[in-house]
Write an enzyme that holds these catalytic residues in place. Structure first.
Site, mmCIF file in Angstrom:
data_model
loop_
_atom_site.group_PDB
_atom_site.id
_atom_site.type_symbol
_atom_site.label_atom_id
_atom_site.label_comp_id
_atom_site.label_asym_id
_atom_site.label_seq_id
_atom_site.Cartn_x
_atom_site.Cartn_y
_atom_site.Cartn_z
ATOM 1 N N GLY A 493 0.832 -1.196 0.000
ATOM 2 C CA GLY A 493 0.000 0.000 0.000
ATOM 3 C C GLY A 493 0.857 1.232 0.000
ATOM 4 N N GLY A 496 3.885 0.808 2.413
ATOM 5 C CA GLY A 496 4.944 -0.142 2.110
ATOM 6 C C GLY A 496 4.382 -1.533 1.848
ATOM 7 N N ASP A 608 -9.980 7.763 6.438
ATOM 8 C CA ASP A 608 -9.712 6.971 5.238
ATOM 9 C C ASP A 608 -10.501 5.670 5.273
ATOM 10 O OD1 ASP A 608 -8.646 6.563 2.751
ATOM 11 O OD2 ASP A 608 -6.690 5.879 3.449
#
Ligand SMILES: *[C@@H]1O[C@H](CO)[C@@H](O)[C@H](O)[C@H]1NC(C)=O
Ligand SMILES: *[C@@H]1O[C@H](CO)[C@@H](O)[C@H](O)[C@H]1NC(C)=O
Ligand SMILES: *[C@@H]1O[C@H](CO)[C@@H](O)[C@H](O)[C@H]1NC(C)=O
Ligand SMILES: *[C@@H]1O[C@H](CO)[C@@H](O)[C@H](O)[C@H]1NC(C)=O
Ligand SMILES: *[C@@H]1O[C@H](CO)[C@@H](O)[C@H](O)[C@H]1NC(C)=O
Ligand SMILES: *[C@@H]1O[C@H](CO)[C@@H](O)[C@H](O)[C@H]1NC(C)=O
Length: 813
Positions: A493, A496, A608
């Site tokens: 993502g 990392g 998010d």
């Protein structure tokens, strides 16, 4: 809990939004040739060098103080006097703060009975390094230099050239640059033949400012700049004026830790930009905006700093563009949202060293749309440019012993000065002791060092705020992941790569390792640790620990057997989930989110929420993950947190990017999109679909408003959904997607309504009409049976009871 933690979070928010004025540690402002101390327009205090205090800076040589007999009423008071040097002379300043310093020399060539300053021609050097040679001024000139001072004294020396019998200066500024103002490592060299790392050290050079441009903005004076700089508008440098259109905002930029600071560029730089001048009809045209900045052709090397701040996009990942310097691609597919820590309107800067081809007397900078912007609105922006000539210092630092030689050289033969200097410097280099290396900023793969100047990392990780006992040695993580075995990769993502691993005692974990060199992540890393080390909830993915060793940034989570919710909805070939399973998953996620919003006095906003951030455990228990972007909620006296737009395309609250105001209702909106995703089994954004279908949120709302939502239900579950359950569910999703936050339900309401939808699905006896009176308390006792394993979770129970107490008072959407 957590008064301290909340305080910490509000501190972060505070630090992001406010900063105090920069106070240089070394700060010498000299009004040369004057006996009076003056406060200038920008409120700084200049000391007369003729005064008892000022004169202490002036040493050696012969000098005269001269007053302009007819001072111009419109020029600075600093320019009404000058100091004239009839032989080699110098100013000496004690340096407390070894590092980069700004040196400004003011020249205003007035004439008096005895001296016409226009006739002066001279050399200026700083600690033996030449700043100006054969200099003369026909009009007002301000010369600015940035140079490393690595000893406890800075000596500025003036020496008349052979064909002139004097030198002069009107004012001098010497002050320390902010920390990390310029960093040596990893600057990209752009030359006609190649692009590579600039292998020399900027700190061994002297930079002389040539252009400092507020692109799309107005002239800025020392009065309105944090480092008392002048910035001028870009218009005169535009090659084709009609290619560009000014963009501006009234919102101050979101300075982010690790990005540009207010000292790198003040608000005004980042609040204006030039963008492509395109309207809807010409949106297919591809062109660049180009600026030509004149430079002297003999100066081959320039330090170029470009400033960017995305003030034109309304959501993240919609602006991709290319940057060219002298026609060479310097940055391809630049995605500012990625570099600026997922923030819009967050300032960053990029440094280059540009080597011009022979005889080229311009530095050409262009920005234009990238191929990646094919399906998006094409645009490209630039907010600011600084171009500095890289002066290879002639000479070297002198020791006390060499001073006499200097003066000798100076008085004997000015004409052959440069030559003598070169020979002398060679000798001096051989003679001088090795000087201590300038302090260097540690370069690690963590910080986006070159993109934004990379303030040193880690400060937030120190101190008592982070959970002790969560640190895991790197060696243990290597062992757990079989030294980051490729076969154990389970995802990747923004942050990392994620590996599956087994820590001691057979604890299955997910190991999220920051890719070395990845240009983002430190703030997310810190937020994630801060939030997760303090919050434990059955429906929030828990943090097992983290590792922060050398340049590693690793987060270790509990392993979620079944992976992201999204994979179970579409695109991965997994067997479809039943309607009941889907409801239970939504209820679990809603519960986690509700806890996040209300579980602490101030609340935390996730920012998010999307189907890839809802993970499934064994038995499909849902947990909310990825707190990297979360922020603490509003303080008591505010109703929102003002911040840059973060989050993921397709899930973003429209009100959030309109007003840049964040409330927990922004999460509710994103969750509404997830609900439709669950119902329809399609992505939140699918650019391959017809225009009206691209955005799931908009498309589903159309059907919902027409009362035909069953038309878009995932065909795998169409047969099993009860009409009443579908109605309740889709109405809930619809309310979540209300345009205005105030019209959206709280997560508590959402949770209750989803529980209700589950009840309706499960209860054979449920009658259609009763579903309308959705707050009927008769459903309450059944609430909470939805998700396995909840009963053993204390916090979940607390949450549940809060939901009910809220339900009693709410009007119940
Ligand atoms: C010199 O400095 C001292 C303190 O450092 C101050 O009190 C005095 O006013 C200064 N004198 C002048 C002429 O600026
Ligand atoms: C000051 O006035 C003179 C003559 O009136 C003009 O030539 C000059 O450009 C002015 N300088 C500034 C800095 O405005
Ligand atoms: C400085 O000026 C002298 C003549 O005035 C000239 O001979 C010399 O080459 C000049 N040096 C530089 C570096 O321009
Ligand atoms: C730059 O500075 C570093 C440390 O100060 C030194 O190791 C390196 O050799 C320098 N590089 C150049 C090209 O001078
Ligand atoms: C900058 O300062 C000047 C005063 O010197 C003021 O007139 C001007 O409005 C300021 N500009 C901005 C953009 O703040
Ligand atoms: C923008 O400028 C670069 C460099 O000159 C050039 O290669 C590129 O084709 C230009 N792009 C457009 C769209 O004109």
């Amino acid at each position: 809990m957590d008064a301290k933690f909340l305080h910490f979070l509000s501190l972060i928010v505070f630090l992001i939004h406010f900063s105090t004025a920069f106070i240089p540690q070394d700060n010498y402002l000299i009004n040369c040739g004057s006996s009076i101390n003056t406060i200038v327009v920008d409120n700084r205090y200049f000391t007369g060098d003729f005064s008892e205090n000022g004169s202490s800076y002036l040493s050696e040589g012969k000098s005269i103080s001269l007053t302009n007999p007819i001072p111009a009423s419109n020029s600075s008071v600093l320019y009404s006097t000058a100091r004239i040097f009839t032989s080699v002379s110098n100013y000496k300043f004690n340096i407390k703060n070894v590092g980069f310093h700004l040196v400004r020399l003011h020249f205003y060539p007035f004439s008096s009975q005895d001296y016409d300053l226009k006739n002066a021609k001279f050399v200026v050097s700083a600690n033996g390094k030449s700043l100006l040679s054969n200099f003369s001024a026909q009009f007002t000139i301000l010369k600015e230099f940035i140079l490393m001072v690595n000893r406890d004294e800075l000596e500025i020396l003036f020496m008349p050239a052979s064909d002139s019998n004097f030198a002069y200066v009107n004012a001098i500024e010497v002050f320390s640059a902010p920390k990390d103002f310029i960093i040596d490592e990893g600057i990209t060299l752009i030359s006609p033949n190649e692009i590579q790392d600039f292998k020399q050290n900027i700190s061994s050079k002297i930079l002389e400012t040539v252009h400092r441009i507020n692109v799309g903005g107005s002239k800025l004076t020392p009065f309105n700049d944090t480092l008392w700089r002048n910035w001028i508008p870009d218009e005169d440098f535009l090659v084709l004026k009609s290619a560009a259109k000014i963009a501006n905002t009234i919102h101050p930029p979101n300075y982010q830790p690790g990005g540009a600071t207010r000292e790198i560029g003040p608000d005004n730089i980042y609040m204006t930009a030039q963008q492509m001048n395109i309207d809807k009809r010409s949106s297919n045209f591809m062109f660049n905006i180009t600026w030509d900045f004149p430079v002297r052709s003999e100066d081959a090397l320039h330090f170029v700093r470009l400033h960017f701040c995305d003030i034109v996009s309304i959501s993240l990942q919609t602006l991709y563009f290319n940057v060219y310097i002298n026609g060479i691609i310097a940055f391809k597919d630049l995605d500012l949202s990625l570099l600026a820590f997922h923030e819009l309107a967050s300032p960053i800067f990029v440094d280059f060293v540009v080597q011009s081809s022979d005889n080229s007397n311009i530095v050409r900078i262009s920005v234009g749309p990238s191929d990646l912007s094919n399906n998006l609105r094409k645009n490209a922006i630039l907010n600011g440019v600084e171009i500095m000539k890289i002066v290879n210092p002639v000479g070297s630092e002198k020791t006390a012993k060499t001073k006499t030689i200097w003066i000798l050289v100076g008085s004997v033969g000015g004409g052959s000065f440069v030559l003598s200097l070169a020979i002398l410097s060679t000798l001096l280099v051989l003679k001088c002791r090795r000087k201590p290396e300038p302090r260097r900023v540690e370069s690690t793969g963590w910080t986006p060092v070159r993109v934004n100047g990379g303030s040193s990392h880690g400060t937030l990780l120190e101190g008592p705020v982070l959970g002790y006992g969560l640190k895991i040695p790197f060696a243990d993580i290597q062992l757990a992941t079989n030294n980051f075995d490729k076969n154990l990769i389970i995802g990747s993502g923004g942050f990392g790569i994620v590996y599956k691993g087994i820590l001691q005692e057979n604890l299955r974990v997910a190991v999220k390792r920051r890719v070395p060199g990845n240009k983002q992540g430190l703030p997310e890393f810190q937020t994630e640790i801060t939030v997760l080390s303090r919050i434990r909830h059955h429906h929030l993915v828990s943090l097992v620990g983290y590792c922060e060793e050398q340049s590693e940034m690793i987060l270790v989570y509990e392993y979620m057997e079944k992976g992201p919710l999204r994979n179970h909805l579409y695109g991965s070939g997994l067997p479809p989930l039943s309607w009941k399973q889907r409801l239970e998953i939504c209820i679990g996620a809603a519960r986690g989110l509700h806890y996040l919003h209300t579980g602490s006095a101030q609340g935390i906003i996730h920012r998010d929420i999307k189907s890839t951030n809802i993970l499934l455990h064994t038995n499909y228990a849902a947990k909310v993950a990825d707190f990297g972007l979360s922020k603490s909620g509003p303080c008591l006296d505010e109703t929102h947190v003002s911040t840059g737009v973060k989050g993921s395309f397709g899930y973003l609250d429209p009100e959030y990017f309109r007003r840049q105001q964040l409330t927990d209702k922004s999460d509710v909106y994103s969750f509404g999109v997830v609900l439709f995703e669950v119902l329809c089994a399609r992505p939140a954004v699918d650019p391959l679909l017809d225009r009206e279908q691209v955005h799931l949120g908009e498309w589903a709302m159309e059907w919902q408003k027409k009362g035909m939502v069953e038309q878009i239900v995932d065909h795998c579950i169409r047969g099993q959904i009860k009409q009443s359950s579908l109605k309740k569910f889709s109405e809930t999703a619809e309310k979540c997607l209300a345009d205005y936050g105030v019209d959206r339900p709280t997560m508590g309401d959402v949770l209750w309504n989803l529980e209700h939808a589950l009840q309706l699905q499960e209860s054979e006896m449920q009658i259609e009409s009763q579903a309308e009176t959705n707050l009927s308390p008769r459903f309450v006792p059944g609430v909470g049976v939805g998700v396995e394993g909840d009963s053993d979770d204390v916090s979940a129970d607390i949450t549940t009871s809060r939901v009910f107490s809220q339900l009693i008072t709410s009007e119940g959407r």
